[in-house]
Write an enzyme that holds these catalytic residues in place. Sequence first.
Site, PDB file in Angstrom:
ATOM      1  N   LYS A  48       0.844  -1.205   0.000  1.00  0.00           N
ATOM      2  CA  LYS A  48       0.000   0.000   0.000  1.00  0.00           C
ATOM      3  C   LYS A  48       0.882   1.260   0.000  1.00  0.00           C
ATOM      4  O   LYS A  48       2.090   1.163   0.269  1.00  0.00           O
ATOM      5  CB  LYS A  48      -0.925  -0.024   1.221  1.00  0.00           C
ATOM      6  CG  LYS A  48      -0.203  -0.105   2.564  1.00  0.00           C
ATOM      7  CD  LYS A  48      -1.162  -0.479   3.698  1.00  0.00           C
ATOM      8  CE  LYS A  48      -0.441  -0.543   5.034  1.00  0.00           C
ATOM      9  NZ  LYS A  48      -1.297  -1.079   6.109  1.00  0.00           N
ATOM     10  N   ARG A 101     -10.977  -0.859  14.728  1.00  0.00           N
ATOM     11  CA  ARG A 101     -10.863  -0.075  13.489  1.00  0.00           C
ATOM     12  C   ARG A 101     -11.946  -0.549  12.530  1.00  0.00           C
ATOM     13  O   ARG A 101     -12.997   0.059  12.438  1.00  0.00           O
ATOM     14  CB  ARG A 101      -9.444  -0.224  12.932  1.00  0.00           C
ATOM     15  CG  ARG A 101      -9.152   0.675  11.761  1.00  0.00           C
ATOM     16  CD  ARG A 101      -7.674   0.725  11.416  1.00  0.00           C
ATOM     17  NE  ARG A 101      -7.134  -0.530  10.876  1.00  0.00           N
ATOM     18  CZ  ARG A 101      -5.883  -0.685  10.462  1.00  0.00           C
ATOM     19  NH1 ARG A 101      -5.025   0.327  10.526  1.00  0.00           N
ATOM     20  NH2 ARG A 101      -5.459  -1.840   9.985  1.00  0.00           N
ATOM     21  N   HIS A 153      -6.008  -7.953  12.811  1.00  0.00           N
ATOM     22  CA  HIS A 153      -4.806  -7.111  12.759  1.00  0.00           C
ATOM     23  C   HIS A 153      -4.342  -6.779  14.171  1.00  0.00           C
ATOM     24  O   HIS A 153      -5.135  -6.378  15.018  1.00  0.00           O
ATOM     25  CB  HIS A 153      -5.125  -5.829  11.983  1.00  0.00           C
ATOM     26  CG  HIS A 153      -3.916  -4.994  11.669  1.00  0.00           C
ATOM     27  ND1 HIS A 153      -2.783  -5.520  11.083  1.00  0.00           N
ATOM     28  CD2 HIS A 153      -3.671  -3.671  11.830  1.00  0.00           C
ATOM     29  CE1 HIS A 153      -1.891  -4.542  10.926  1.00  0.00           C
ATOM     30  NE2 HIS A 153      -2.403  -3.420  11.366  1.00  0.00           N
ATOM     31  N   ARG A 182       1.044 -11.207   6.657  1.00  0.00           N
ATOM     32  CA  ARG A 182       1.045  -9.969   5.871  1.00  0.00           C
ATOM     33  C   ARG A 182       2.295  -9.161   6.205  1.00  0.00           C
ATOM     34  O   ARG A 182       2.384  -8.540   7.252  1.00  0.00           O
ATOM     35  CB  ARG A 182      -0.215  -9.150   6.175  1.00  0.00           C
ATOM     36  CG  ARG A 182      -1.528  -9.891   5.903  1.00  0.00           C
ATOM     37  CD  ARG A 182      -2.738  -8.992   6.091  1.00  0.00           C
ATOM     38  NE  ARG A 182      -2.814  -8.389   7.395  1.00  0.00           N
ATOM     39  CZ  ARG A 182      -3.366  -8.961   8.477  1.00  0.00           C
ATOM     40  NH1 ARG A 182      -3.920 -10.157   8.396  1.00  0.00           N
ATOM     41  NH2 ARG A 182      -3.369  -8.325   9.623  1.00  0.00           N
ATOM     42  N   TYR A 208      14.751  31.331   5.519  1.00  0.00           N
ATOM     43  CA  TYR A 208      13.562  32.060   5.973  1.00  0.00           C
ATOM     44  C   TYR A 208      13.598  32.320   7.473  1.00  0.00           C
ATOM     45  O   TYR A 208      13.931  31.425   8.252  1.00  0.00           O
ATOM     46  CB  TYR A 208      12.302  31.252   5.680  1.00  0.00           C
ATOM     47  CG  TYR A 208      11.955  31.125   4.217  1.00  0.00           C
ATOM     48  CD1 TYR A 208      11.626  32.254   3.456  1.00  0.00           C
ATOM     49  CD2 TYR A 208      11.920  29.879   3.603  1.00  0.00           C
ATOM     50  CE1 TYR A 208      11.277  32.120   2.111  1.00  0.00           C
ATOM     51  CE2 TYR A 208      11.578  29.745   2.265  1.00  0.00           C
ATOM     52  CZ  TYR A 208      11.260  30.869   1.517  1.00  0.00           C
ATOM     53  OH  TYR A 208      10.927  30.746   0.204  1.00  0.00           O
ATOM     54  N   CYS A 227      13.580  24.760   3.253  1.00  0.00           N
ATOM     55  CA  CYS A 227      12.595  25.423   2.386  1.00  0.00           C
ATOM     56  C   CYS A 227      11.801  24.350   1.633  1.00  0.00           C
ATOM     57  O   CYS A 227      12.028  23.156   1.817  1.00  0.00           O
ATOM     58  CB  CYS A 227      13.283  26.336   1.382  1.00  0.00           C
ATOM     59  SG  CYS A 227      14.506  27.449   2.093  1.00  0.00           S
ATOM     60  N   MET A 228      10.907  24.777   0.742  1.00  0.00           N
ATOM     61  CA  MET A 228      10.128  23.785   0.000  1.00  0.00           C
ATOM     62  C   MET A 228      11.021  22.939  -0.907  1.00  0.00           C
ATOM     63  O   MET A 228      10.824  21.735  -1.038  1.00  0.00           O
ATOM     64  CB  MET A 228       9.022  24.461  -0.812  1.00  0.00           C
ATOM     65  CG  MET A 228       8.031  23.452  -1.408  1.00  0.00           C
ATOM     66  SD  MET A 228       6.784  24.171  -2.477  1.00  0.00           S
ATOM     67  CE  MET A 228       5.803  25.114  -1.340  1.00  0.00           C
ATOM     68  N   ASP A 229      12.021  23.574  -1.513  1.00  0.00           N
ATOM     69  CA  ASP A 229      12.791  22.880  -2.554  1.00  0.00           C
ATOM     70  C   ASP A 229      14.299  22.913  -2.334  1.00  0.00           C
ATOM     71  O   ASP A 229      15.045  22.366  -3.140  1.00  0.00           O
ATOM     72  CB  ASP A 229      12.511  23.528  -3.916  1.00  0.00           C
ATOM     73  CG  ASP A 229      11.051  23.897  -4.062  1.00  0.00           C
ATOM     74  OD1 ASP A 229      10.226  22.976  -4.090  1.00  0.00           O
ATOM     75  OD2 ASP A 229      10.739  25.107  -4.097  1.00  0.00           O
TER      76      ASP A 229
HETATM   77  C1  PLP Z   1      -0.600  -1.965   6.931  1.00  0.00           C
HETATM   78  C2  PLP Z   1      -1.127  -3.266   7.340  1.00  0.00           C
HETATM   79  C3  PLP Z   1      -0.270  -4.375   7.460  1.00  0.00           C
HETATM   80  C4  PLP Z   1       1.230  -4.267   7.380  1.00  0.00           C
HETATM   81  O1  PLP Z   1       1.721  -3.755   8.600  1.00  0.00           O
HETATM   82  P1  PLP Z   1       3.287  -3.696   8.867  1.00  0.00           P
HETATM   83  O2  PLP Z   1       3.420  -3.224  10.271  1.00  0.00           O
HETATM   84  O3  PLP Z   1       3.835  -2.698   7.901  1.00  0.00           O
HETATM   85  O4  PLP Z   1       3.804  -5.039   8.621  1.00  0.00           O
HETATM   86  C5  PLP Z   1      -0.843  -5.610   7.694  1.00  0.00           C
HETATM   87  N1  PLP Z   1      -2.175  -5.747   7.846  1.00  0.00           N
HETATM   88  C6  PLP Z   1      -3.022  -4.699   7.775  1.00  0.00           C
HETATM   89  C7  PLP Z   1      -4.473  -4.932   7.967  1.00  0.00           C
HETATM   90  C8  PLP Z   1      -2.527  -3.425   7.538  1.00  0.00           C
HETATM   91  O5  PLP Z   1      -3.366  -2.387   7.510  1.00  0.00           O
END
Ligand code: PLP
Length: 392
Positions: free
Chosen positions: A38, A153, A183, A239, A284, A331-333
Amino acid sequence: MRKHNRVTAYIHMDAIEQNFRVMRENLRDGVRMMAVIKTDGYGHGAVPIARMLEDHDYIWGYAVAAVSEARALREAGIAKPILVLGYTFAEDYAWMAEHGVRPTIFTVEMAREFGLAAAGVSVVSADASDSPVPGVEKRQFPVHLAVDTGMSRIGIADTREGLNTALSIAETDSVFIEGVFTHFARADEKDKSAARAQAARFCAFCDQLEEAGVCGFLRHCSNSAGILELPEANMDLVRAGITIYGIYPSDEMDRETNRLCPVMELKSHVVYCKKIPAGTPVSYGGTFVSGHEMEVATIPVGYGDGYPRSLSNKGSVLIHGKRAKILGRVCMDQMMVDVTGMDVKVLDEVTLMGKDGADEITVDELGGLSGRFPYEFVCDIGKRVPRVYCDM
Ligand SMILES: *Cc1c(COP(=O)(O)O)cnc(C)c1O
């Protein structure tokens, strides 16, 4: 490849392979992995990483947070299953069903809407057309159920009522439960008792589902912290997120047992050098004023590239293997650094994150100094910073 960019993020693909080796050493044989890519692979680039992982048998598929991210992967020819970890909108369901992109489901309404959209789809991806139930000819489309065991969540509550919800979802037309997951909220802490309690609640819920006749789904529970330090939570799938990128989930993780390799380096070049006399304000607001004559270099990087402004007067960069402190505000850049006595010239290499000689600036150092979480630091590296993939 261009010789010079304002700033470049070098992505070391061999380090990603190394991090997978480290993670797999913690997995039981046969446990497969979902690569969490992601936020464009936590800022590293989801497509090149998925391309590299496509032919690895131990990779079951990918997880993203947004349907747009799944779309970008499919458009790039990525074929393995993709799970969208968060809420998805009904208007995307037909496309998802058609392309083997699994929604995370946690209400009966979501399952019904997905089933309805899926039933109307003409072209079906290979894995969606396989009916998991022998003798059932109807096309079934895979979904994953989220179970809330402690994040509060998303997800079905692990209660009797939640079980009934899950059973109704299992009976929804055109839908089959391919996976059930939860999770961890606290697997990155030294004390694993909260995470263990979540895993136990999750297993109990899955067992009840199976006792009620819903079978053959993949259980997945572990995030990166769980993979590294909670072997009992390796179920059918894990995951893997932040560890892919060589970053530890927190500073409570044991770094000796599992040695991850940082994947991203951020490099730039000096674009201007000058001497300033004592009493000269820099950047700045004049928040830095030289106390003596100084040599100052200008670096073409700023918060517009995702380099945090909160590193003003705090951070440093490496030039010729030595620390050069940031002077005044970022700065920004652009930003200015102190190179007094360092014999620095225009186009000399600057390391914002990564190694130069014996010294290294880590994402943990930058995160700590800037008040950002390391995950956030890499996700925020801007779109205008080209990613260059090396060591493939
Ligand atoms: C982002 C996420 C992960 C990965 O988490 P890490 O700490 O980066 O391994 C796994 N499961 C769910 C549901 C997540 O939202």
